[in-house]
Design an enzyme around this catalytic site. Structure first.
Site, PDB file in Angstrom:
ATOM      1  N   GLN A 160      -4.131  13.024   2.444  1.00 43.87           N
ATOM      2  CA  GLN A 160      -4.467  12.025   3.454  1.00 43.87           C
ATOM      3  C   GLN A 160      -5.738  11.292   3.020  1.00 43.87           C
ATOM      4  O   GLN A 160      -6.735  11.921   2.681  1.00 43.87           O
ATOM      5  CB  GLN A 160      -4.682  12.705   4.815  1.00 43.87           C
ATOM      6  CG  GLN A 160      -4.965  11.745   5.949  1.00 43.87           C
ATOM      7  CD  GLN A 160      -3.803  10.813   6.235  1.00 43.87           C
ATOM      8  OE1 GLN A 160      -2.656  11.239   6.283  1.00 43.87           O
ATOM      9  NE2 GLN A 160      -4.088   9.539   6.411  1.00 43.87           N
ATOM     10  N   ASP A 199       4.319  10.663  -1.799  1.00 46.40           N
ATOM     11  CA  ASP A 199       3.628   9.523  -1.184  1.00 46.40           C
ATOM     12  C   ASP A 199       3.494   8.353  -2.170  1.00 46.40           C
ATOM     13  O   ASP A 199       3.002   7.291  -1.806  1.00 46.40           O
ATOM     14  CB  ASP A 199       2.243   9.963  -0.698  1.00 46.40           C
ATOM     15  CG  ASP A 199       1.667   9.043   0.369  1.00 46.40           C
ATOM     16  OD1 ASP A 199       2.444   8.344   1.039  1.00 46.40           O
ATOM     17  OD2 ASP A 199       0.425   9.027   0.534  1.00 46.40           O
ATOM     18  N   LYS A 228       2.684  13.418  11.219  1.00 48.87           N
ATOM     19  CA  LYS A 228       3.575  13.729  10.103  1.00 48.87           C
ATOM     20  C   LYS A 228       4.119  15.143  10.214  1.00 48.87           C
ATOM     21  O   LYS A 228       5.293  15.394   9.910  1.00 48.87           O
ATOM     22  CB  LYS A 228       2.833  13.520   8.778  1.00 48.87           C
ATOM     23  CG  LYS A 228       2.592  12.036   8.468  1.00 48.87           C
ATOM     24  CD  LYS A 228       1.523  11.806   7.429  1.00 48.87           C
ATOM     25  CE  LYS A 228       1.254  10.315   7.236  1.00 48.87           C
ATOM     26  NZ  LYS A 228       0.085  10.039   6.403  1.00 48.87           N
TER      27      LYS A 228
END
Length: 285
Positions: free
Chosen positions: A99, A122, A55
């Site tokens: 994450q 996200d 990413k």
């Protein structure tokens, strides 16, 4: 029947990231500030470390600044929440990615909810899920959002179609079902307690496999001409669909890798630039 066409997520994601980079450049030129995505990683899980590095590399290609916060595996829920709250309050950070997984000892939901909705690029907070469910402004969960972009790119209109989602996770199965429902599909959720999964799949015009079990969906259960979206990723580059048999019956199918995965990152970066534009007061980029 001829073999299914492959839905090339890699090529589509590349185009989206190029366009995102162009918008990021315009935003940076207008405001003097580059979009910034903060990634938070707890521990050193090898797969998570790889995902975060990937990413960060994509961020650089798109003109997005990345700020990485690495926390030890022993980090408590309170410490993680405090870290995310600090990023939420930092005007130099426009998007936040936690994450996951974060470890069984951490309340992952509490950590997600510490992300300011305007920086939830996200799409993991309650606010984002509500937005997806009610058609309100906000950010979609990245993998479901990427799936919808793939369907659009290949001319698949969900309206009136039977969609079967296999999996009910908070950041994939549930939100992709809501996005399909918003596009007038008739949605059925299947999961570990579903009786006769094969029968449900055989009725589906669109199948989204998102359960994390290798080759769970067999080709013999795919309706001829169905669109098959494999959002699973298991050891050995194997998805949740038995690709070799499903490709003989589907009309369109995503490969693993190279289907849904690249679209997830592209959606994340696109939403980061959109978040930055809103926070910096730029209406169009």
């Amino acid at each position: 029947m001829s073999q299914a066409r492959l839905m090339d997520g890699t090529a589509l994601a590349r185009r989206i990231i190029e366009e995102t980079g162009e918008r990021a450049a315009v935003l940076t030129e207008r405001t003097g500030k580059a979009p910034c995505l903060a990634t938070v990683l707890v521990g050193e899980d090898p797969a998570s470390v790889t995902y975060v590095r990937m990413k960060q590399n994509r961020c650089r290609k798109a003109g997005i600044t990345s700020r990485h916060v690495a926390l030890p595996a022993a980090t408590t829920t309170a410490e993680l929440v405090a870290t995310i709250e600090a990023l939420s309050a930092d005007p130099g950070v426009h998007g936040i990615l936690l994450q996951h997984p974060v470890g069984d000892h951490i309340d992952e939901r509490a950590a997600f909810e510490a992300i300011a909705p305007g920086k939830d690029v996200d799409g993991v907070t309650f606010a984002s899920f509500a937005g997806m469910s009610f058609g309100l402004p906000g950010f979609v969960s990245c993998t479901p959002g990427g799936i919808m972009r793939l369907l659009d790119a290949y001319g698949v209109d969900p309206a009136g179609k039977r969609a079967v989602v296999v999996g009910r996770s908070a950041i994939l199965g549930k939100p992709v079902g809501m996005l399909l429902l918003a596009r007038d599909a008739t949605v059925t959720y299947c999961h570990s307690r579903t009786r006769d999964l094969s029968a449900a799949v055989r009725e589906a015009d669109i199948v989204v496999a998102a359960v994390g079990r290798p080759r769970l969906i067999r080709g013999q259960d795919v309706k001829p001409g169905a669109v098959v979206i494999d959002a699973g990723y298991n050891a050995g580059n194997v998805g949740d669909v038995d690709f070799d048999s499903a490709v003989e019956r589907a009309s369109l199918i995503t490969p693993v890798p190279g289907g849904v995965g690249p679209m997830t990152i592209a959606t994340l970066l696109e939403q980061t630039v959109a978040a930055a534009a809103r926070q910096l007061g730029v209406s169009e980029v």
